[in-house]
Design an enzyme around this catalytic site. Structure first.
Site, PDB file in Angstrom:
ATOM      1  N   SER A 152       3.102 -21.347  -6.653  1.00 44.91           N
ATOM      2  CA  SER A 152       2.943 -22.742  -6.612  1.00 44.91           C
ATOM      3  C   SER A 152       1.954 -22.794  -7.574  1.00 44.91           C
ATOM      4  O   SER A 152       0.771 -22.091  -8.066  1.00 44.91           O
ATOM      5  CB  SER A 152       2.312 -23.343  -5.146  1.00 44.91           C
ATOM      6  OG  SER A 152       3.072 -22.429  -4.556  1.00 44.91           O
ATOM      7  N   GLU A 171       1.286  -1.152   0.067  1.00 50.20           N
ATOM      8  CA  GLU A 171      -0.515   0.171   0.177  1.00 50.20           C
ATOM      9  C   GLU A 171       1.104   0.986  -0.166  1.00 50.20           C
ATOM     10  O   GLU A 171       0.612   2.279  -0.751  1.00 50.20           O
ATOM     11  CB  GLU A 171      -1.019  -0.555   0.734  1.00 50.20           C
ATOM     12  CG  GLU A 171      -2.244  -1.395   1.113  1.00 50.20           C
ATOM     13  CD  GLU A 171      -3.083  -1.663   2.735  1.00 50.20           C
ATOM     14  OE1 GLU A 171      -2.598  -0.239   3.020  1.00 50.20           O
ATOM     15  OE2 GLU A 171      -3.167  -2.171   2.288  1.00 50.20           O
TER      16      GLU A 171
END
Length: 791
Positions: A248, A173
């Protein structure tokens, strides 16, 4: 009552037969198979984990010691002042008192997991101290220190420091705010917001999902205005880049997609590649538990594996469970901040960091009601706190993952998955052919006006309003209509909120399409066919499917003969980048042309639009001969934004009024000119292969092996750090895995390496696999040694 370990000498089963039970105490058997994987047999939970701790200390003591120091911020104590800043950052991100309270509140059975594990490690440490000349890992000798005993806190912190404080803690952010500031200076507020939304969209409806839309969907909330009244950080203080260390892939085939089995799960967690191996394999049998598989850093549960009826796996979930809050400091007292109309004091503790060959360093850690303070700006009167949905629930998540491995059906497994506060995708398969999925995480209810991509006001007006309902916020499914599930860190389900990371997004272009295409190409797969999908996906160019047709159309419309040869080479390409002849160069000229083109396209399209923010988005994501990827190749944010624009999905005109085809042709023209300058004909171009080093520093950058222990595979493959396949049949489960370099990381004082130090390296890069033995008869049939312990 104090528990004391007695070790019986290793017995070669082939020569001596099974061991007799010890004369007194509780008995634990550690039976190792032909790849050195320990199978632990005990009658109670404490004993199972005692054996686990003993075995991993025997195999990976230095790796575990450095993981302990990495996760607790005590690296400088043994490696010196270069690691003081690392230790400061680490200690800022967790509260030791909170972890200890969670441990103290555990039920006795749960506490046995941590106490037993620590006691087993200490039993091995006692043996090492008794025979230091043979059993002390040489890295300790080289660095001039020895490990101390372990306790339950140390065991818990391995999981917390690597999983929670790393994979569950991504947040950009502050960087987002600086990027938006740069874009605003270039384009003004309205246009900057449109461009930022293209790069880092809050919601997307066109991204491929793991769950088909008909099986799970929610209506996304309206996109909020990014210009909400929130204090922004000072621009220019952000890091130059960010990197993901864990991604993954996984695919599961249900009963209708499998030939010769009930269900199949194939998992490839991409944590990065290290020596010793990132994961540790183990079998645990007894106390009503029967589990086998592997887990990062030997977590006190099996993260990738199966029991007698179900199998499970994981991928990084990417969703946003962390927010930054801007705390307004009191003008006359920077130790206080504004909250709900009053200035309240930060909580504060002082940590003492021991430093090798130097004085100790004091480090002050502050927290607001929202979380640890990660940045202070005295000039603006702001401090920034990191609010994490899992904070204070670290052990609850760990135990949920543990209990999920003891489940017996989808309902009992999902009940535990729902307790995970981390944004991790969790997958399920069983012997009856059922498959399932749960997108984990405690997703906060944010107030109206809170754009999660930017810091929120810490004055109390934008506090979270509890947790979103699981059925609303957490995509999940059992037995999807497609008959299969596939994920490569893509969007879990339609309507799910995108991550807030400037370096990662979900959009129409996603590498998971490679898996979807392969899995939808056949009605059924045998286990061998399912495993065989790993190879083409590992060598596939993840960007090519979206841009090759665009290049062809652009060249045909350009009418420029100088582009025809390059286009012809690209059209004939099978989109694979291999080195079949082993000469150290990719076999395909198209690999060199396309990878160069991608960099040229990013620059051609976005350089003028991004200005000083370009370095954050300029990378193509490919490995080079000099620089491997950290976690495999993914489609980069810039490429996703360009594909969105090419498909007419962008409000901001990145082509500056030109026809998209002209811009693409210009990028290819730049590519041809650049490559021609090298004096090599296009069809003869060959890029040097990017090899795959197995690094001696862990994924946190801390040494976990000697510098001379670097291992290198001949080519980088876009696949898991380890790969496993579990074929589920009633009473006939077959498990397979490859966990390179090997099970053992032990190097003796004389330099001798453990028997299973690197015996899976060649197996890995040739796409081989080994069995993970589960049933008692199989374990005994393939046993090479047995150790009997008492406590």
């Amino acid at each position: 009552m104090k528990r004391i370990a007695t070790t019986v000498a290793l017995l070669a089963l082939a020569a001596c037969g099974a061991s007799d039970a010890p004369p007194d105490g509780n008995r634990v058997r550690v039976v190792r198979d032909d790849y050195g994987v320990p199978h632990i047999y005990a009658d109670d939970l404490y004993g199972l984990y005692y054996g686990y701790g003993y075995a991993i200390a025997e195999d990976r003591l230095f790796q575990m010691e450095m993981a302990r120091r990495s996760t607790q911020g005590t690296v400088a104590e043994v490696l010196g002042s270069d690691y003081v800043e690392y230790d400061r950052n680490t200690r800022t991100l967790f509260d030791p008192a909170s972890i200890r309270r969670q441990l103290e509140g555990l039920a006795p059975r749960d506490r046995d997991v941590f106490d037993g594990y620590a006691a087993g490690m200490n039993a091995w440490l006692a043996e090492m101290r008794g025979t230091p000349e043979a059993l002390t890992p040489t890295q300790f000798i080289d660095l001039g220190f020895l490990p101390e005993d372990w306790d339950a806190y140390d065991v818990a912190m391995i999981f917390i420091g690597t999983m929670n404080n790393r994979y569950g803690d991504f947040n950009t952010e502050l960087e987002n705010s600086a990027i938006l500031h740069t874009l605003t200076e270039l384009h003004g507020e309205a246009a900057a917001s449109e461009l930022f939304d293209l790069l880092n969209p809050r919601f997307t409806d066109n991204a491929p999902t793991t769950i088909p839309r008909r099986d799970w969907s929610r209506q996304a909330a309206d996109v909020l205005d990014a210009a909400a009244a929130i204090d922004a950080p000072t621009p220019g203080a952000m890091a130059a880049s960010a990197a993901i260390s864990g991604m993954s892939n996984v695919y599961l085939l249900g009963r209708d997609k499998v030939a010769g089995a009930g269900s199949i799960l194939v998992n490839g967690p991409q944590f990065g590649w290290f020596n010793p191996s990132y994961v540790y394999s183990v079998g645990m049998h007894g106390a009503g538990i029967d589990v086998v598989g592997n887990s990062p850093f030997g977590y006190p549960m099996v993260m990738f594996g199966h029991n007698a009826t179900i199998a499970w796996g994981s991928t990084w979930g990417a969703s946003d469970i962390v927010d930054i809050y801007a705390e307004r400091l009191a003008d006359d007292d920077p130790g206080r901040y504004l909250y709900k109309g009053e200035y309240v004091a930060f909580t504060h503790r002082t940590e003492r960091i021991a430093v090798k060959d130097s004085d100790d360093v004091e480090h002050d850690v502050y927290r607001s009601v929202h979380g640890p303070i990660i940045r202070v700006e005295p000039d603006t009167g702001l401090a920034y706190a990191k609010h994490r949905a899992w904070d204070g629930r670290e052990l609850e998540t760990l135990l949920a993952w543990l209990y999920a491995t003891w489940a017996h059906d989808f309902a009992s497994w999902k009940a535990q998955a729902e307790k995970s506060a981390l944004n991790v995708n969790m997958y399920y398969a069983d012997v009856d052919g059922n498959i399932g999925y749960f997108h984990g995480g405690r997703f906060p209810r944010r107030v109206a006006g809170h754009d999660n991509r930017f810091p929120a006001s810490g004055d109390g007006s934008m506090d979270w309003q509890g947790r979103q309902a699981v059925d609303v916020a957490n995509p999940h499914v059992e037995n999807p209509a497609s008959g299969y599930l596939a994920n490569w860190n893509n969007k879990p389900g339609h309507g799910a909120m995108n991550p807030d990371f400037f370096f990662y997004s979900w959009s129409t272009a996603d590498r998971v399409d490679i898996l979807h295409e392969a899995l939808s190409s056949k009605d059924e797969f045998t286990p061998d066919e399912a495993w065989a999908l790993l190879e083409p996906s590992s060598y596939a160019d993840v960007n090519a499917p979206y841009l090759l047709p665009v290049i062809d159309a652009a060249v045909r419309s350009a009418g420029d003969p100088a582009l025809d040869e390059a286009n012809a080479i690209l059209k004939a390409w099978n989109r694979q980048s291999r080195d079949a002849d082993g000469d150290g160069f990719y076999d395909e000229a198209a690999t060199a042309i396309f990878r160069t083109f991608l960099g040229a396209l990013i620059h051609e399209v976005l350089a003028d639009d991004l200005g000083a923010a370009l370095p954050h988005f300029a990378a193509t994501g490919y490995p080079t001969a000099d620089t491997p990827t950290g976690a495999g190749t993914n489609i980069q944010v810039a490429v996703k934004a360009i594909v969105e624009a090419l498909e007419g999905q962008a409000r901001f005109d990145v082509f500056n009024g030109e026809a998209a085809a002209e811009v693409v042709a210009a990028a290819l023209r730049d590519t041809v000119e650049e490559l021609a300058a090298g004096g090599v004909a296009l069809e003869a171009l060959r890029l040097p292969v990017a090899t795959r080093p197995f690094l001696t520093r862990n994924f946190l950058g801390v040494p976990q092996a000697g510098d001379d222990e670097l291992l290198v595979a001949p080519i980088e493959q876009n696949r898991g750090t380890e790969n496993n396949m579990i074929v589920m049949r009633p009473n006939a489960i077959e498990g397979y895995e490859v966990t390179p370099p090997g099970q053992s990381g032990f190097v003796a004082p004389d330099g001798t390496r453990g028997a299973h130090y690197d015996d899976q390296l060649e197996l890995y890069y040739s796409f081989g696999r080994k069995r993970t033995w589960f049933y008692a008869d199989d374990v005994e049939a393939h046993a090479t040694s047995e150790t009997v312990l008492t406590y």
